[in-house]
Design a protein around this motif. Structure first.
Motif, PDB file in Angstrom:
ATOM      1  N   ARG A  11       2.060   3.207  -3.565  1.00 39.71           N
ATOM      2  CA  ARG A  11       1.336   4.474  -3.526  1.00 39.71           C
ATOM      3  C   ARG A  11       1.543   5.391  -3.684  1.00 39.71           C
ATOM      4  N   PHE A  53      -7.787   0.317   4.236  1.00 41.37           N
ATOM      5  CA  PHE A  53      -8.290  -0.534   3.412  1.00 41.37           C
ATOM      6  C   PHE A  53      -9.452   0.481   2.851  1.00 41.37           C
ATOM      7  N   ALA A  94      -8.816   3.207  -4.897  1.00 38.64           N
ATOM      8  CA  ALA A  94      -7.548   2.315  -5.279  1.00 38.64           C
ATOM      9  C   ALA A  94      -8.212   1.171  -4.284  1.00 38.64           C
ATOM     10  N   VAL A  95      -8.855   1.572  -3.784  1.00 41.26           N
ATOM     11  CA  VAL A  95      -8.868   0.197  -3.016  1.00 41.26           C
ATOM     12  C   VAL A  95      -9.779  -0.850  -3.328  1.00 41.26           C
ATOM     13  N   LEU A 105       0.976  -1.074   0.124  1.00 38.62           N
ATOM     14  CA  LEU A 105       0.281   0.117   0.039  1.00 38.62           C
ATOM     15  C   LEU A 105       0.844   1.372  -0.362  1.00 38.62           C
ATOM     16  N   SER A 138      -3.217   8.864   0.972  1.00 32.27           N
ATOM     17  CA  SER A 138      -2.930   8.573   0.003  1.00 32.27           C
ATOM     18  C   SER A 138      -5.109   7.922  -0.376  1.00 32.27           C
ATOM     19  N   THR A 139      -4.990   6.997   0.540  1.00 26.73           N
ATOM     20  CA  THR A 139      -6.583   6.301   0.664  1.00 26.73           C
ATOM     21  C   THR A 139      -7.598   7.143   0.201  1.00 26.73           C
ATOM     22  N   GLU A 151      -7.475   9.156  -2.903  1.00 28.99           N
ATOM     23  CA  GLU A 151      -7.784   8.203  -4.404  1.00 28.99           C
ATOM     24  C   GLU A 151      -8.904   6.709  -4.146  1.00 28.99           C
ATOM     25  N   PRO A 152     -10.023   7.103  -3.839  1.00 29.87           N
ATOM     26  CA  PRO A 152     -10.556   6.021  -3.364  1.00 29.87           C
ATOM     27  C   PRO A 152     -11.003   5.043  -4.139  1.00 29.87           C
ATOM     28  N   ALA A 164      -4.106  -4.353  -3.421  1.00 35.12           N
ATOM     29  CA  ALA A 164      -5.405  -3.287  -2.072  1.00 35.12           C
ATOM     30  C   ALA A 164      -6.113  -4.579  -2.364  1.00 35.12           C
TER      31      ALA A 164
END
Length: 318
Positions: A157, A249, A176-177, A154, A169-170, A173-174, A182
């Protein structure tokens, strides 16, 4: 003092209070969910707190021949877990010690708590204590690299191994989950949590059978306040691991700015996410049987492979 520093200090204190107060309730919830699914009434969600209160009122008893290691281990375990509870991103994305809220530091601290209890099990000089410590350190040696590699996937990224940076970061950029990296990392971390918290199919927290005990074998000689600290520390570790899984996450709801409302939403979101994960873990246990001890390394090796695939995917698909 900047808003970020204020948020980190207030949030860290709030996180510690929430985890200490709520961890026994999480254990009670998991036991209650399992009891209901097995057709039993259950003792209630608050039963772990009642047990802790009873143990704290008892006279401390120390076996003959033990050293300061045995007496210091429960305090060390709770203190180390409390530090992680304060610095990791649970209620707020800010940290009172940003430089310490790092992947490698947090995993090392949690491993140190496990080592403290394993040393206490050896210090008793009993067959059960040595057996449990041997099994625990074997599992630890397989689990910690998996946790490091999975969370590192993780961090690729985010460009940083800082846990708060990964959460930010998550949030930024949702999508990316749902990335392959991930999802693979999440699957690996689930197996890590199962092993580290002593749940089925790796360990059975409700048994005292010689052939199946791992964690319980190390703490059989504890009684009174020391046993209460062990149980509280174990509950806190469960809450910390589930909190990391939730916020690394699915970090939505975590407080990113100073304010009473933002912190309140962060607390509620953390409690709900950890409660849901704990209930799901307890429900899954009803359909699982404990695997043979010699098959546990194979299971954990599979989780490490998932973590490696997560790192590979994070670089290839970046």
């Amino acid at each position: 003092m900047t808003d970020s520093t204020t948020l980190g200090l207030v949030g860290g204190l709030l996180q510690a209070v929430v985890i200490v107060a709520g961890a026994p309730l999480l254990v009670g919830l998991m036991r209650q969910v399992r009891a209901r699914m097995e057709g039993r009434v259950g003792a209630g969600i608050r039963q772990p707190w009642r047990d802790l209160r009873k143990q704290f009122r008892k006279e401390p008893i120390t076996p003959r021949g033990t050293s300061e290691v045995f007496r210091a281990a429960p305090v060390a375990m709770v203190a180390i877990t409390l530090v992680v509870a304060a610095i990791a991103p649970f209620v707020t994305a800010a940290s009172p010690l940003p430089g310490v809220a790092d992947l490698f530091v947090v995993v090392a601290l949690l491993a140190t708590g496990t080592v403290a209890i394993a040393l206490a099990g050896i210090d008793t000089g009993t067959a059960f204590g040595g057996m449990g410590a041997s099994r625990e350190t074997t599992i630890l040696a397989l689990v910690e690299p998996t946790a490091l590699v999975a969370i590192f996937a993780l961090s690729v990224r985010a460009g940083s191994t800082n846990l708060s940076a990964i959460v930010d970061s998550t949030l930024a950029e949702p999508s990316a989950v749902l990335s392959p990296a991930a999802l693979l990392a999440a699957a690996a971390l689930v197996l890590v949590i199962v092993a580290e918290t002593g749940r089925l199919p790796v360990d059975n927290p409700a048994t005292h059978l010689e052939l199946t005990m791992v964690h319980e074998a190390m703490v059989l000689e504890y009684a009174g306040p020391d046993l209460a600290l062990i149980e509280l520390g174990s509950a806190m570790r469960s809450a910390v691991y589930l909190g990391l899984l939730a916020n690394l996450f699915v970090p939505w709801g975590i407080a990113t700015e100073a304010g009473v409302l933002a912190l309140l939403v962060g607390v509620v979101a953390f409690v709900v996410k950890v409660g849901v994960l704990g209930a799901a873990l307890a429900a899954a246990e009803v359909f699982l049987a404990k695997v043979r001890l010699f098959r546990v390394p194979e299971l954990l090796a599979g989780s490490f492979l998932l973590a490696l695939l997560a790192v590979t995917a994070s670089y290839v698909l970046a």
